[in-house]
Design a protein around this motif. Structure first.
Motif, short mmCIF file in Angstrom:
data_model
loop_
_atom_site.label_atom_id
_atom_site.label_comp_id
_atom_site.label_asym_id
_atom_site.label_seq_id
_atom_site.Cartn_x
_atom_site.Cartn_y
_atom_site.Cartn_z
N ARG A 1 2.78 21.49 -0.22
CA ARG A 1 2.87 22.92 -0.55
C ARG A 1 3.54 23.68 0.59
O ARG A 1 4.26 24.65 0.37
N THR A 2 3.29 23.23 1.81
CA THR A 2 3.91 23.85 2.99
C THR A 2 5.38 23.45 3.09
O THR A 2 6.23 24.27 3.42
N ASP A 3 5.67 22.17 2.82
CA ASP A 3 7.03 21.64 2.93
C ASP A 3 7.24 20.62 1.81
O ASP A 3 6.91 19.44 1.98
N PRO A 4 7.79 21.04 0.66
CA PRO A 4 7.94 20.15 -0.50
C PRO A 4 8.81 18.92 -0.25
O PRO A 4 8.74 17.96 -1.01
N ALA A 5 9.59 18.93 0.81
CA ALA A 5 10.46 17.80 1.10
C ALA A 5 9.93 16.91 2.23
O ALA A 5 10.65 16.04 2.70
N TYR A 6 8.70 17.11 2.64
CA TYR A 6 8.14 16.36 3.77
C TYR A 6 7.96 14.90 3.37
O TYR A 6 7.02 14.53 2.67
N GLN A 7 8.89 14.07 3.82
CA GLN A 7 8.96 12.68 3.37
C GLN A 7 7.73 11.83 3.67
O GLN A 7 7.34 11.04 2.82
N PRO A 8 7.11 11.93 4.84
CA PRO A 8 5.92 11.10 5.05
C PRO A 8 4.82 11.35 4.02
O PRO A 8 4.19 10.41 3.53
N ALA A 9 4.60 12.62 3.67
CA ALA A 9 3.58 12.93 2.66
C ALA A 9 4.03 12.46 1.28
O ALA A 9 3.22 11.93 0.50
N LEU A 10 5.31 12.64 0.97
CA LEU A 10 5.83 12.16 -0.31
C LEU A 10 5.65 10.65 -0.42
O LEU A 10 5.18 10.13 -1.45
N PHE A 11 6.02 9.93 0.63
CA PHE A 11 5.95 8.48 0.61
C PHE A 11 4.50 8.00 0.42
O PHE A 11 4.22 7.17 -0.44
N ASN A 12 3.59 8.53 1.22
CA ASN A 12 2.19 8.10 1.11
C ASN A 12 1.61 8.46 -0.25
O ASN A 12 0.82 7.70 -0.81
N LYS A 13 2.01 9.60 -0.79
CA LYS A 13 1.54 9.98 -2.12
C LYS A 13 2.05 8.98 -3.16
O LYS A 13 1.30 8.54 -4.03
N ALA A 14 3.31 8.59 -3.05
CA ALA A 14 3.87 7.61 -3.98
C ALA A 14 3.14 6.28 -3.89
O ALA A 14 2.86 5.64 -4.92
N ILE A 15 2.80 5.86 -2.68
CA ILE A 15 2.07 4.60 -2.49
C ILE A 15 0.71 4.67 -3.16
O ILE A 15 0.28 3.73 -3.82
N LEU A 16 0.03 5.79 -2.99
CA LEU A 16 -1.29 5.95 -3.62
C LEU A 16 -1.19 5.99 -5.14
O LEU A 16 -2.06 5.46 -5.83
N LEU A 17 -0.15 6.63 -5.65
CA LEU A 17 -0.01 6.76 -7.10
C LEU A 17 0.51 5.49 -7.77
O LEU A 17 0.24 5.26 -8.95
N GLY A 18 1.25 4.67 -7.05
CA GLY A 18 1.91 3.50 -7.61
C GLY A 18 1.06 2.64 -8.53
O GLY A 18 1.49 2.31 -9.64
N PRO A 19 -0.14 2.26 -8.13
CA PRO A 19 -0.93 1.37 -9.00
C PRO A 19 -1.34 1.99 -10.35
O PRO A 19 -1.44 1.29 -11.34
N ASP A 20 -1.56 3.31 -10.38
CA ASP A 20 -2.08 3.94 -11.60
C ASP A 20 -1.08 4.84 -12.31
O ASP A 20 -1.23 5.10 -13.50
N ASP A 21 -0.11 5.36 -11.61
CA ASP A 21 0.87 6.29 -12.20
C ASP A 21 2.26 5.92 -11.69
O ASP A 21 2.86 6.63 -10.89
N THR A 22 2.73 4.79 -12.20
CA THR A 22 4.02 4.26 -11.74
C THR A 22 5.15 5.22 -12.00
O THR A 22 6.06 5.35 -11.18
#
Length: 162
Positions: A61-82
């Motif tokens: 929300r502070t920085d929509p392009a912040y890649q470390p947060a995007l990446f970790n979020k994708a890793i967490l979502l991968g198993p259930d929301d590919t």
């Protein structure tokens, strides 16, 4: 600096203290993306996925392009929301085509979706960008991934067979 102390404590695996420090930082600066991100990392390392996602979303929300947060979020979502993980990883590689681990994880998620050609291309890009990732490519894709850019078939040159 308080944030640096929290990061240090996190690296030392003093998660409770690190979390406490990051929360202090957020009390002083509620929009501090680094504190939110690191709070997410601590939660993720402690298998608290929902809390980690909330913290990563706060960083984004502070920085929509912040890649470390995007990446970790994708890793967490991968198993259930590919689908969402693929969408996030595509954003990362569009912004940074040399994000090798994002390409690698995109390949995993695309393979899981049965999109073999796209997965193969993602794995190929990951390894071309960072050859050390080749052992992490699933075995079924490894033969199609080359670290040698000259390994592509080329036309024979005149006089090459002397």
């Amino acid at each position: 600096m308080l944030l640096q102390e929290g990061i240090k404590q996190g690296e030392l695996r003093n998660h409770d203290l690190a979390e406490s420090i990051f929360r202090q930082v957020l009390t002083l600066d509620p929009g501090n993306k680094l504190a939110w991100y690191n709070l997410g990392v601590v939660a993720q390392q402690n298998n608290r996925s929902a809390e980690a996602l909330t913290a990563y979303d706060s960083a984004l929300r502070t920085d929509p392009a912040y890649q470390p947060a995007l990446f970790n979020k994708a890793i967490l979502l991968g198993p259930d929301d590919t689908d969402q993980a693929v969408s996030i990883l595509r954003r990362i590689v569009a912004a940074d085509p040399k994000a090798a681990t994002a390409h690698l994880n995109l390949g995993y998620d695309l393979a899981k979706q049965g999109r073999r050609g796209e997965a193969e291309e993602s794995f190929r890009t990951a390894v071309r960008t960072d050859p050390s990732l080749r052992p992490l490519v699933p075995e079924e894709f490894r033969d199609s991934v080359s670290t040698d850019p000259t390994s592509e078939p080329t036309a024979p040159q005149a006089g090459a067979n002397r």
